[in-house]
Enzyme design. Structure first.
Site, mmCIF file in Angstrom:
data_model
loop_
_atom_site.group_PDB
_atom_site.id
_atom_site.type_symbol
_atom_site.label_atom_id
_atom_site.label_comp_id
_atom_site.label_asym_id
_atom_site.label_seq_id
_atom_site.Cartn_x
_atom_site.Cartn_y
_atom_site.Cartn_z
ATOM 1 N N LYS A 3 -11.257 12.675 8.575
ATOM 2 C CA LYS A 3 -9.832 12.826 8.902
ATOM 3 C C LYS A 3 -9.558 14.210 9.514
ATOM 4 C CE LYS A 3 -8.510 9.562 5.299
ATOM 5 N NZ LYS A 3 -7.620 9.270 4.166
ATOM 6 N N GLU A 38 -13.474 -2.686 10.780
ATOM 7 C CA GLU A 38 -13.212 -1.308 11.192
ATOM 8 C C GLU A 38 -14.241 -0.817 12.206
ATOM 9 O OE1 GLU A 38 -12.233 1.348 7.952
ATOM 10 O OE2 GLU A 38 -11.171 -0.257 6.917
ATOM 11 N N HIS A 90 -12.340 8.610 5.101
ATOM 12 C CA HIS A 90 -11.963 7.221 4.806
ATOM 13 C C HIS A 90 -13.199 6.352 4.998
ATOM 14 C CE1 HIS A 90 -10.115 3.282 4.994
ATOM 15 N NE2 HIS A 90 -10.853 3.076 6.069
ATOM 16 N N TYR A 113 -4.673 0.647 8.763
ATOM 17 C CA TYR A 113 -3.965 0.832 7.499
ATOM 18 C C TYR A 113 -2.929 -0.261 7.242
ATOM 19 C CZ TYR A 113 -6.111 5.370 6.526
ATOM 20 O OH TYR A 113 -6.995 6.368 6.215
HETATM 21 P P1 CMP Z 1 -7.791 6.233 2.488
HETATM 22 O O1 CMP Z 1 -9.004 5.985 1.691
HETATM 23 O O2 CMP Z 1 -7.929 6.525 3.947
HETATM 24 O O3 CMP Z 1 -6.764 5.005 2.303
HETATM 25 C C1 CMP Z 1 -5.369 5.128 2.459
HETATM 26 C C2 CMP Z 1 -4.927 6.561 2.541
HETATM 27 O O4 CMP Z 1 -3.579 6.782 2.221
HETATM 28 C C3 CMP Z 1 -5.702 7.378 1.512
HETATM 29 O O5 CMP Z 1 -7.037 7.502 1.857
HETATM 30 C C4 CMP Z 1 -4.877 8.665 1.505
HETATM 31 O O6 CMP Z 1 -5.142 9.485 2.648
HETATM 32 C C5 CMP Z 1 -3.473 8.084 1.625
HETATM 33 N N1 CMP Z 1 -2.848 7.898 0.311
HETATM 34 C C6 CMP Z 1 -3.160 7.003 -0.633
HETATM 35 N N2 CMP Z 1 -2.328 7.109 -1.702
HETATM 36 C C7 CMP Z 1 -1.477 8.099 -1.402
HETATM 37 C C8 CMP Z 1 -0.386 8.693 -2.081
HETATM 38 N N3 CMP Z 1 0.003 8.279 -3.294
HETATM 39 N N4 CMP Z 1 0.270 9.692 -1.474
HETATM 40 C C9 CMP Z 1 -0.099 10.109 -0.251
HETATM 41 N N5 CMP Z 1 -1.132 9.599 0.452
HETATM 42 C C10 CMP Z 1 -1.819 8.598 -0.113
#
Ligand code: CMP
Length: 156
Positions: A9, A126, A115, A49
């Site tokens: 990221k 993906e 991610h 997402y």
């Molecule tokens: P990722 O594994 O990319 O999957 C979804 C993303 O949303 C996660 O990593 C975080 O970057 C973000 N994310 C998940 N939960 C939260 C939260 N409660 N608050 C802010 N960002 C979040």
């Protein structure tokens, strides 16, 4: 042999952690079969997402993911989907186990460096979203029998 993806990221690039994260993947024995730096668009992120569209953090997440370029890495290895997901650690950095990427390198929940897809289906989806077929470069596998303990008749 499975393929998966690790997306670094914008915070991983801003914090100059790209090399150290790639080193962990290579140390584990994962083969890099594709890698590129890109600026993600709203359209690609909406697809990646989709599962989070209704969540309160969705909009800030999309803004964060467009705050700078990312690096996407296609990886190959035995049980690569589960192995790479395990290496990322829990979503919230402060909860992630030491020894994982997030557990060692971040305390945040949104700026959590990486991610990775959590199922084989998500990995295929993906990989297709981020890479064209001609951007994947599989390694020759002759040496694998010395790296993995392959069972009789099992193909690398
Ligand atoms: P990722 O594994 O990319 O999957 C979804 C993303 O949303 C996660 O990593 C975080 O970057 C973000 N994310 C998940 N939960 C939260 C939260 N409660 N608050 C802010 N960002 C979040």
């Amino acid at each position: 042999m499975e393929r998966t993806l690790l997306l670094l990221k914008p915070d991983a690039l801003k914090r100059r952690l790209v090399g150290r994260i790639i080193q962990r993947l290579e140390d584990k024995g994962l083969d890099i079969v594709g890698v590129k730096m890109m600026q993600l668009t709203e359209e690609v992120l909406a697809e990646a997402y989709e599962a989070h569209r209704e969540k309160s953090f969705y909009r800030p997440l999309l803004e964060f993911m467009q705050s700078g370029p990312v690096v996407v890495i296609a990886l190959e290895g035995r049980d690569a989907v589960a192995a790479v997901k395990k290496m990322t650690g829990a979503t919230f950095g402060w909860k992630a186990e030491p020894g994982t990427i997030r557990g060692d390198l971040t305390l945040d929940q949104r700026a959590n460096l990486v991610h990775a897809p959590d199922t084989e289906d998500a990995a295929q989806r993906e990989l297709a979203l981020f890479f064209k077929a001609e951007e994947i470069f599989p390694w020759p596998k002759e040496d694998l029998k010395w790296i993995y303990h392959l069972e009789e008749g099992e193909k690398p």
